[in-house]
Design an enzyme around this catalytic site. Structure first.
Site, PDB file in Angstrom:
ATOM      1  N   CYS A 112       0.856  -1.185   0.000  1.00 57.72           N
ATOM      2  CA  CYS A 112       0.000   0.000   0.000  1.00 57.72           C
ATOM      3  C   CYS A 112       0.894   1.238   0.000  1.00 57.72           C
ATOM      4  O   CYS A 112       1.607   1.490   0.976  1.00 57.72           O
ATOM      5  CB  CYS A 112      -0.909  -0.007   1.222  1.00 57.72           C
ATOM      6  SG  CYS A 112      -1.881   1.495   1.341  1.00 57.72           S
ATOM      7  N   CYS A 132      -1.726   7.293   5.013  1.00 60.55           N
ATOM      8  CA  CYS A 132      -2.860   6.614   5.649  1.00 60.55           C
ATOM      9  C   CYS A 132      -2.313   5.804   6.822  1.00 60.55           C
ATOM     10  O   CYS A 132      -1.420   4.975   6.646  1.00 60.55           O
ATOM     11  CB  CYS A 132      -3.572   5.693   4.648  1.00 60.55           C
ATOM     12  SG  CYS A 132      -4.949   4.799   5.395  1.00 60.55           S
ATOM     13  N   CYS A 140      -3.671   1.197   9.083  1.00 58.89           N
ATOM     14  CA  CYS A 140      -3.128  -0.156   9.268  1.00 58.89           C
ATOM     15  C   CYS A 140      -1.722  -0.068   9.867  1.00 58.89           C
ATOM     16  O   CYS A 140      -0.732  -0.323   9.166  1.00 58.89           O
ATOM     17  CB  CYS A 140      -3.050  -0.876   7.927  1.00 58.89           C
ATOM     18  SG  CYS A 140      -4.631  -1.090   7.128  1.00 58.89           S
ATOM     19  N   PHE A 142     -27.958  -7.966  22.289  1.00 63.42           N
ATOM     20  CA  PHE A 142     -27.209  -7.112  21.342  1.00 63.42           C
ATOM     21  C   PHE A 142     -27.072  -7.904  20.026  1.00 63.42           C
ATOM     22  O   PHE A 142     -25.990  -8.048  19.485  1.00 63.42           O
ATOM     23  CB  PHE A 142     -25.818  -6.740  21.894  1.00 63.42           C
ATOM     24  CG  PHE A 142     -25.832  -6.198  23.301  1.00 63.42           C
ATOM     25  CD1 PHE A 142     -26.011  -4.836  23.521  1.00 63.42           C
ATOM     26  CD2 PHE A 142     -25.678  -7.033  24.395  1.00 63.42           C
ATOM     27  CE1 PHE A 142     -26.032  -4.331  24.818  1.00 63.42           C
ATOM     28  CE2 PHE A 142     -25.697  -6.537  25.693  1.00 63.42           C
ATOM     29  CZ  PHE A 142     -25.869  -5.180  25.912  1.00 63.42           C
ATOM     30  N   GLU A 174     -32.288  -6.474  20.546  1.00 63.63           N
ATOM     31  CA  GLU A 174     -31.425  -5.498  19.893  1.00 63.63           C
ATOM     32  C   GLU A 174     -32.132  -4.144  19.923  1.00 63.63           C
ATOM     33  O   GLU A 174     -33.352  -4.092  19.774  1.00 63.63           O
ATOM     34  CB  GLU A 174     -31.158  -5.987  18.442  1.00 63.63           C
ATOM     35  CG  GLU A 174     -30.772  -4.965  17.423  1.00 63.63           C
ATOM     36  CD  GLU A 174     -29.419  -4.316  17.698  1.00 63.63           C
ATOM     37  OE1 GLU A 174     -28.458  -5.007  18.074  1.00 63.63           O
ATOM     38  OE2 GLU A 174     -29.344  -3.089  17.524  1.00 63.63           O
ATOM     39  N   ASN A 197     -23.111  -9.855  22.851  1.00 60.64           N
ATOM     40  CA  ASN A 197     -22.137  -9.312  21.897  1.00 60.64           C
ATOM     41  C   ASN A 197     -22.314  -7.788  21.875  1.00 60.64           C
ATOM     42  O   ASN A 197     -22.803  -7.227  20.915  1.00 60.64           O
ATOM     43  CB  ASN A 197     -22.380  -9.922  20.507  1.00 60.64           C
ATOM     44  CG  ASN A 197     -21.405  -9.427  19.444  1.00 60.64           C
ATOM     45  OD1 ASN A 197     -21.740  -9.365  18.270  1.00 60.64           O
ATOM     46  ND2 ASN A 197     -20.196  -9.072  19.824  1.00 60.64           N
ATOM     47  N   CYS A 219     -15.693  -7.082  21.393  1.00 63.20           N
ATOM     48  CA  CYS A 219     -14.805  -6.373  20.461  1.00 63.20           C
ATOM     49  C   CYS A 219     -13.870  -5.451  21.221  1.00 63.20           C
ATOM     50  O   CYS A 219     -13.220  -4.597  20.612  1.00 63.20           O
ATOM     51  CB  CYS A 219     -15.621  -5.613  19.414  1.00 63.20           C
ATOM     52  SG  CYS A 219     -16.799  -4.464  20.124  1.00 63.20           S
TER      53      CYS A 219
HETATM   54  C1  LIG Z   1     -21.075  -5.418  18.328  1.00 64.47           C
HETATM   55  S1  LIG Z   1     -22.681  -5.210  17.629  1.00 64.47           S
HETATM   56  C2  LIG Z   1     -23.168  -6.892  17.576  1.00 64.47           C
HETATM   57  C3  LIG Z   1     -24.287  -7.215  16.639  1.00 64.47           C
HETATM   58  C4  LIG Z   1     -24.518  -8.704  16.346  1.00 64.47           C
HETATM   59  N1  LIG Z   1     -24.391  -9.539  17.518  1.00 64.47           N
HETATM   60  C5  LIG Z   1     -23.645  -9.206  15.226  1.00 64.47           C
HETATM   61  O1  LIG Z   1     -22.969 -10.225  15.373  1.00 64.47           O
HETATM   62  O2  LIG Z   1     -23.649  -8.569  14.163  1.00 64.47           O
HETATM   63  C6  LIG Z   1     -23.548  -4.571  18.991  1.00 64.47           C
HETATM   64  C7  LIG Z   1     -25.033  -4.372  18.740  1.00 64.47           C
HETATM   65  O3  LIG Z   1     -25.621  -3.891  19.960  1.00 64.47           O
HETATM   66  C8  LIG Z   1     -26.654  -2.996  19.630  1.00 64.47           C
HETATM   67  N2  LIG Z   1     -26.906  -2.240  20.856  1.00 64.47           N
HETATM   68  C9  LIG Z   1     -26.231  -1.181  21.362  1.00 64.47           C
HETATM   69  N3  LIG Z   1     -26.736  -0.823  22.548  1.00 64.47           N
HETATM   70  C10 LIG Z   1     -27.758  -1.682  22.805  1.00 64.47           C
HETATM   71  C11 LIG Z   1     -28.652  -1.826  23.907  1.00 64.47           C
HETATM   72  N4  LIG Z   1     -28.590  -1.036  24.957  1.00 64.47           N
HETATM   73  N5  LIG Z   1     -29.568  -2.819  23.855  1.00 64.47           N
HETATM   74  C12 LIG Z   1     -29.639  -3.638  22.763  1.00 64.47           C
HETATM   75  N6  LIG Z   1     -28.814  -3.544  21.714  1.00 64.47           N
HETATM   76  C13 LIG Z   1     -27.876  -2.570  21.734  1.00 64.47           C
HETATM   77  C14 LIG Z   1     -26.110  -2.236  18.447  1.00 64.47           C
HETATM   78  O4  LIG Z   1     -27.163  -1.645  17.721  1.00 64.47           O
HETATM   79  C15 LIG Z   1     -25.390  -3.338  17.673  1.00 64.47           C
HETATM   80  O5  LIG Z   1     -26.238  -3.936  16.736  1.00 64.47           O
END
Ligand SMILES: C[S@@+](CC[C@H](N)C(=O)[O-])C[C@H]1O[C@@H](n2cnc3c(N)ncnc32)[C@H](O)[C@@H]1O
Length: 418
Positions: A11, A19, A22, A266, A287, A350, A377
Site C-alpha cells: 500500500c 494513511c 493499518c 445485542f 437489539e 455481543n 470487540c
Molecule cells: C457489536 S454489535 C453486535 C451485533 C450482532 N451480535 C452481530 O454479530 O452482528 C452490537 C449491537 O448492539 C446494539 N446495541 C447497542 N446498545 C444496545 C442496547 N442497549 N440494547 C440492545 N442492543 C444494543 C447495536 O445496535 C449493535 O447492533
C-alpha cells in the site's frame, strides 16, 4: 512441504505515512496475530488461564473488508474518495488493499457519478459543500449497498434521477440510499435515511460448516447457509470470513450443551441467534435497532424457522433480567413475555465496545444462567465485565482477527457457572 506465510499487502499510502489505518501492515500476518494473542492473553490473564485459549481465527491479509466508509472531498471535477488529512483535505484511496474487489471496482464509478451529477464534495475546513461520505457494503455474492451521506436534501433529486444509469453502470447495486447528516464533523451518519431503490436491505448469505463438522478454513460443498438481511444504518461484522468463523465457533460451543432456550443480547441482524437456531429450540434475540430486528425476523422466516420458537424483539438489552418473570422488571421489552419467563440455558452477549456494563453483568451473575458466550470487540471492557461475573468461570476462549493490521481484537469467551 513448506508453508509460506501470507504476503503482506502493499500500500503506497501506508508506505508514505499518508494513511495510518493499518499501523502493523508491514509485519507478516502470523507475527501480528502472535503479538495480538499475547497482548489479549496477558490482559485477560487474571480470569483466563493461558491453556484455555484455542487457536486464533486468522483473517486473509487483504481483500477482507466488506464495507468502505469513504470521506468525499476535493472538487466536483476531481473528487477524492478516501480519508481526510490532518487539515481536513481529501486523500484519494481508490485501491485500498483491504476492500473486497466488488468495492474496489465500484469506487471509480461512484467518483465519476459525483462529477457527472455536479455533486459538491463537502469541504470540512470551509464548511461548504454537500456530499460528505460514500458508504459501500458488499455482500458475499458481491451485491452492493451504496449510501450517499449528504449535508442536506439539496442533491437528492439528482441522485434519484441518476439511479437507473447508476444501476446500469453497477449491475450489482442492490440498495442505494441517501443519509442526511446536517451537523458539521459529527458522527458519519445522521438520523434521516432515504432509500432510493426498491430493495431497502442487503442479503448477506454467509456460509457456515454444517453442524457437527466444526469450523473449517475456506468454504466447503456441505456448508450451510446463514442468510442475514442488512438494512441501512445497522451493524454488520466488517470481515465476512472472520464473522463466519465467529458464528461457527459460537454454534459449535453452544451446541455441546444442546440448550433448549437461547438468548442473544445485542443481536444486531441476528447472526448468533440464527446460527444457534435448531429444531425445537427456542431462541430470543434482543437489539436496540428496530430495522435490524425486522431484518432478523425476515431472515428467520427465510430460513423456515417457526416464529413461535425463534423470536426477535427491539429493546434495551441492558435492562433485561434473565431471572425476572415475564411481566416483571423487564417492562422495556414487554413482548419478551412467553420466552423471557425463564432463564435461558445459554446466554449470548455481543455488546458494543463499552461492554455489557456492571448492571447487566450483575443481573446475569444473580440470574442462575448456567452458560454464557461473551463475544467482545474490546478485551478491556470484557476484563472489567468478567470481574462482575465472579461465580462464573471461563472454560475456553478464542481470538478472532476481525481487523488485521490493527490492534483491534475480537474475543469469544465461554463461561459456565462454577
Ligand atoms: C457489536 S454489535 C453486535 C451485533 C450482532 N451480535 C452481530 O454479530 O452482528 C452490537 C449491537 O448492539 C446494539 N446495541 C447497542 N446498545 C444496545 C442496547 N442497549 N440494547 C440492545 N442492543 C444494543 C447495536 O445496535 C449493535 O447492533
Amino acid at each position: 512441504m513448506s508453508v509460506t506465510a501470507p504476503r503482506a499487502p502493499s500500500c503506497l499510502l501506508h508506505d508514505a505515512g499518508t494513511c495510518r489505518s493499518c499501523p502493523h501492515l508491514s509485519l507478516p500476518l502470523p507475527d501480528q496475530l502472535a503479538v495480538k494473542q499475547s497482548h489479549v492473553t496477558s490482559l485477560l490473564a487474571e480470569r483466563i488461564p493461558a491453556g484455555l485459549w484455542e487457536e486464533p481465527a486468522a483473517s486473509a491479509p487483504e481483500r477482507f473488508r466488506n464495507k468502505a466508509k469513504m470521506a468525499v472531498a476535493g472538487t466536483t471535477a476531481r473528487p477524492t474518495l478516501g480519508i481526510l488529512d490532518g487539515a481536513g483535505h481529501g486523500v484519494d484511496l481508490p485501491t485500498c488493499p483491504l476492500h473486497v474487489p466488488a468495492i474496489e471496482a465500484a469506487l471509480p464509478v461512484l467518483a465519476d457519478l459525483v462529477t457527472d451529477l455536479g455533486l459538491l464534495p463537502y469541504d470540512v475546513p470551509g464548511r461548504r459543500g454537500e456530499l460528505k461520505h460514500v458508504l459501500v457494503t458488499a455482500s458475499p455474492d458481491d451485491d452492493l449497498m451504496v449510501r450517499f451521506v449528504l449535508r442536506s436534501r439539496r442533491h437528492l433529486g439528482r441522485l434519484r434521477a441518476a439511479l437507473p444509469d447508476l444501476q446500469r453502470s453497477l449491475p450489482q447495486l442492490a440498495v442505494a440510499g441517501v443519509n442526511i447528516q446536517g451537523v458539521h464533523q459529527a458522527v458519519i451518519e445522521g438520523p434521516e435515511e432515504i432509500v432510493l431503490t426498491e430493495e431497502d436491505r442487503l442479503l448477506m448469505r454467509l456460509s457456515l460448516p454444517s453442524p457437527g463438522t466444526g469450523p473449517s478454513a475456506g468454504r466447503r460443498a456441505d456448508d450451510v447457509e446463514l442468510p442475514l438481511y442488512l438494512p441501512t444504518r445497522s451493524f454488520f461484522q466488517t470481515n465476512t470470513a472472520v464473522a463466519e468463523a465467529l458464528y461457527a465457533t459460537a454454534r459449535a460451543w453452544g451446541e455441546e450443551s444442546d440448550p433448549a432456550l437461547v438468548w442473544d443480547l445485542f443481536c444486531g441482524v441476528g447472526g448468533f441467534a440464527l446460527a444457534l437456531a435448531a429444531p425445537g429450540r427456542r431462541v430470543l434475540g434482543v437489539e436496540v435497532s428496530a430495522p435490524a430486528i425486522d431484518g432478523a425476523r425476515d431472515a428467520a422466516a427465510l430460513m423456515g424457522l417457526e416464529p413461535a420458537l425463534v423470536r426477535f424483539e427491539a429493546g434495551d438489552a441492558r435492562l433485561l433480567d434473565p431471572a425476572a418473570p415475564a411481566d416483571g422488571a423487564t417492562g422495556a421489552i414487554g413482548a419478551t413475555g412467553a420466552v423471557g419467563a425463564e432463564a435461558p440455558d445459554l446466554l449470548v452477549v455481543n455488546p458494543p465496545r463499552r461492554g455489557i456494563g456492571e448492571r447487566l453483568a450483575t443481573r446475569i451473575e444473580a440470574s442462575g444462567v448456567e452458560r454464557v458466550l461473551y463475544s467482545s470487540c474490546n478485551p478491556r471492557t470484557l476484563a472489567a465485565d468478567l470481574t462482575h461475573l465472579s461465580s462464573m468461570r471461563v472454560v475456553r476462549a478464542r481470538l478472532f482477527d476481525m481487523f488485521p493490521h490493527t490492534d483491534h481484537a475480537e474475543v469469544l469467551v465461554e463461561l459456565v457457572r462454577a
